[in-house]
Design a protein around this motif. Structure first.
Motif, PDB file in Angstrom:
ATOM      1  N   PHE A  67       0.834  -1.213   0.000  1.00 31.87           N
ATOM      2  CA  PHE A  67       0.000   0.000   0.000  1.00 31.87           C
ATOM      3  C   PHE A  67       0.864   1.257   0.000  1.00 31.87           C
ATOM      4  N   PHE A 103      -2.986  -5.066   7.109  1.00 30.52           N
ATOM      5  CA  PHE A 103      -3.012  -5.092   5.646  1.00 30.52           C
ATOM      6  C   PHE A 103      -1.779  -4.341   5.159  1.00 30.52           C
ATOM      7  N   LYS A 122      -0.110  -5.416   1.914  1.00 31.15           N
ATOM      8  CA  LYS A 122      -0.058  -5.495   0.449  1.00 31.15           C
ATOM      9  C   LYS A 122      -1.436  -5.319  -0.161  1.00 31.15           C
ATOM     10  N   GLN A 128      -7.142  -3.976  -5.947  1.00 33.48           N
ATOM     11  CA  GLN A 128      -6.821  -2.706  -5.274  1.00 33.48           C
ATOM     12  C   GLN A 128      -5.660  -2.008  -5.981  1.00 33.48           C
ATOM     13  N   THR A 144     -15.816 -12.286  -6.107  1.00 29.18           N
ATOM     14  CA  THR A 144     -16.105 -12.009  -4.698  1.00 29.18           C
ATOM     15  C   THR A 144     -14.861 -12.266  -3.835  1.00 29.18           C
ATOM     16  N   GLY A 145     -14.680 -11.431  -2.828  1.00 26.98           N
ATOM     17  CA  GLY A 145     -13.546 -11.598  -1.929  1.00 26.98           C
ATOM     18  C   GLY A 145     -12.238 -11.033  -2.458  1.00 26.98           C
ATOM     19  N   SER A 146     -12.294 -10.310  -3.576  1.00 26.32           N
ATOM     20  CA  SER A 146     -11.046  -9.807  -4.179  1.00 26.32           C
ATOM     21  C   SER A 146     -10.597  -8.482  -3.558  1.00 26.32           C
ATOM     22  N   GLY A 147     -11.387  -7.945  -2.641  1.00 26.67           N
ATOM     23  CA  GLY A 147     -10.973  -6.718  -1.957  1.00 26.67           C
ATOM     24  C   GLY A 147     -11.496  -5.442  -2.591  1.00 26.67           C
ATOM     25  N   LYS A 148     -12.678  -5.542  -3.226  1.00 28.38           N
ATOM     26  CA  LYS A 148     -13.211  -4.364  -3.925  1.00 28.38           C
ATOM     27  C   LYS A 148     -13.580  -3.231  -2.965  1.00 28.38           C
ATOM     28  N   THR A 149     -13.977  -3.595  -1.739  1.00 27.91           N
ATOM     29  CA  THR A 149     -14.462  -2.539  -0.838  1.00 27.91           C
ATOM     30  C   THR A 149     -13.357  -1.509  -0.559  1.00 27.91           C
ATOM     31  N   GLN A 162     -19.729  -6.601  -8.866  1.00 29.10           N
ATOM     32  CA  GLN A 162     -19.131  -7.888  -8.566  1.00 29.10           C
ATOM     33  C   GLN A 162     -18.986  -8.636  -9.874  1.00 29.10           C
TER      34      GLN A 162
HETATM   35  N1  LIG Z   1      -5.111  -5.815   0.992  1.00 27.49           N
HETATM   36  C1  LIG Z   1      -5.685  -6.759   1.715  1.00 27.49           C
HETATM   37  N2  LIG Z   1      -4.927  -7.661   2.380  1.00 27.49           N
HETATM   38  C2  LIG Z   1      -5.508  -8.644   3.104  1.00 27.49           C
HETATM   39  N3  LIG Z   1      -6.845  -8.809   3.230  1.00 27.49           N
HETATM   40  C3  LIG Z   1      -7.652  -7.938   2.596  1.00 27.49           C
HETATM   41  C4  LIG Z   1      -7.113  -6.870   1.813  1.00 27.49           C
HETATM   42  N4  LIG Z   1      -8.151  -6.163   1.305  1.00 27.49           N
HETATM   43  C5  LIG Z   1      -9.269  -6.754   1.740  1.00 27.49           C
HETATM   44  N5  LIG Z   1      -8.984  -7.804   2.519  1.00 27.49           N
HETATM   45  C6  LIG Z   1      -9.951  -8.721   3.182  1.00 27.49           C
HETATM   46  O1  LIG Z   1     -10.487  -9.566   2.168  1.00 27.49           O
HETATM   47  C7  LIG Z   1     -11.858  -9.856   2.434  1.00 27.49           C
HETATM   48  C8  LIG Z   1     -12.690  -9.562   1.201  1.00 27.49           C
HETATM   49  O2  LIG Z   1     -12.685  -8.178   0.942  1.00 27.49           O
HETATM   50  P1  LIG Z   1     -13.979  -7.461   0.324  1.00 27.49           P
HETATM   51  O3  LIG Z   1     -15.186  -7.769   1.154  1.00 27.49           O
HETATM   52  O4  LIG Z   1     -13.641  -6.054   0.082  1.00 27.49           O
HETATM   53  O5  LIG Z   1     -14.100  -8.220  -1.047  1.00 27.49           O
HETATM   54  P2  LIG Z   1     -15.161  -7.966  -2.178  1.00 27.49           P
HETATM   55  O6  LIG Z   1     -14.417  -8.104  -3.443  1.00 27.49           O
HETATM   56  O7  LIG Z   1     -15.883  -6.694  -1.943  1.00 27.49           O
HETATM   57  O8  LIG Z   1     -16.094  -9.183  -1.949  1.00 27.49           O
HETATM   58  P3  LIG Z   1     -17.677  -9.229  -2.111  1.00 27.49           P
HETATM   59  O9  LIG Z   1     -17.916  -9.090  -3.545  1.00 27.49           O
HETATM   60  O10 LIG Z   1     -18.010 -10.571  -1.561  1.00 27.49           O
HETATM   61  O11 LIG Z   1     -18.241  -8.106  -1.280  1.00 27.49           O
HETATM   62  C9  LIG Z   1     -12.242  -9.036   3.643  1.00 27.49           C
HETATM   63  O12 LIG Z   1     -12.210  -9.868   4.780  1.00 27.49           O
HETATM   64  C10 LIG Z   1     -11.152  -7.986   3.752  1.00 27.49           C
HETATM   65  O13 LIG Z   1     -10.932  -7.577   5.077  1.00 27.49           O
END
Ligand SMILES: Nc1ncnc2c1ncn2[C@@H]1O[C@H](COP(=O)(O)OP(=O)(O)OP(=O)(O)O)[C@@H](O)[C@H]1O
Length: 236
Positions: free
Chosen positions: A6, A26, A28, A33, A52-57, A194
């Motif tokens: 980051f 966190f 990396k 991201q 899903t779960g790729s860290g989009k938030t 998503q």
């Molecule tokens: N850079 C990072 N390093 C490690 N873990 C991370 C990182 N960014 C996000 N995460 C973790 O990964 C998980 C998934 O993140 P997030 O919910 O943003 O994914 P998403 O792509 O929005 O998934 P969804 O579509 O299911 O909402 C969360 O538990 C979050 O805390």
């Protein structure tokens, strides 16, 4: 594939964001991201298509915080600088939980969660009392609050996030977006999704006169980001 830290992202994240990320362990950036944060932080319009779960938030929360933190004039109490819309109450709450500490610590802004299941008049009262600089919620409640709270100022809107835009569209949400997008200042507009059906979303955005060009970040296997630069900026 080597993951970016980051602290190495360009433009640099605020030191307070980096400190908070470190406290959350966190270090990396995930591929989505690393691909998305620089584009959004540079005020590009971006569509994200990742699993899903790729860290989009955090991919949209971190640049949103950067943009609000860099505003020359701080937002007044009822000036809305950012709106994040997602299809369900649960998702909105999850986004609020992620965004809250960054917004509070870096920008001194407490986001307002606006979802159904509570009395909308209480929300109106809360916004007038506590401010409304960042709204996070479901489309129906956000629209309802806009209708009831005509003193909210939208002309300072810098960021509009449509999380899971494909689901929002299939819920008949499209009627709410053009008025919001039309209020956007000269800042950033985002479409997040998503399983973003890019073609259908973009056709609709073009048809509604909202989106002219954008960058598409596609991560179909969550590992290899492909950034299609289709151009930038909404019709404005
Ligand atoms: N850079 C990072 N390093 C490690 N873990 C991370 C990182 N960014 C996000 N995460 C973790 O990964 C998980 C998934 O993140 P997030 O919910 O943003 O994914 P998403 O792509 O929005 O998934 P969804 O579509 O299911 O909402 C969360 O538990 C979050 O805390």
């Amino acid at each position: 594939m080597q993951q970016l830290e980051f602290k190495d992202l360009v433009p640099a994240l605020a030191p307070a964001s980096l400190a908070l990320l470190a406290r959350q362990n966190f270090s990396k950036a995930t591929p989505v991201q690393a691909a998305t944060i620089p584009l959004l932080s540079n005020n590009k319009d971006v569509a994200v298509d990742a699993c899903t779960g790729s860290g989009k938030t955090l991919a949209f929360v971190l640049p949103l915080v950067e943009i609000l933190n860099k505003l020359e004039t701080p937002l007044k109490r009822l000036q809305v600088g950012a709106i994040i819309i997602s299809p369900t109450r649960e998702l909105s709450k999850q986004i609020n939980d992620v965004a809250y500490p960054f917004l509070e610590e870096v920008c001194g802004i407490v986001p307002k969660l606006l979802v159904g299941g509570t009395d909308p008049l209480q929300d109106v009262h809360r916004l007038r009392k506590e401010g409304a600089q960042v709204l996070i919620g479901t489309p129906g409640r956000i629209h309802d609050i806009m209708e009831r709270t005509k003193d909210l100022e939208l002309k300072s809107l810098e960021v509009l996030i449509l999380d899971e835009a494909d689901r929002l569209l299939s819920m008949g949400f499209s009627k709410y977006v053009p008025p919001l997008a039309g209020s956007l200042a000269a800042g950033l507009r985002v479409v997040g999704g998503q399983k973003l059906r890019a073609a259908s979303i973009c056709n609709w955005m073009f048809a509604s006169g909202t989106l002219c060009q954008f960058a598409l970040v596609a991560l179909h296997d969550c590992c290899l980001p492909v950034v299609h630069v289709c151009g930038f900026s909404l019709c404005r």
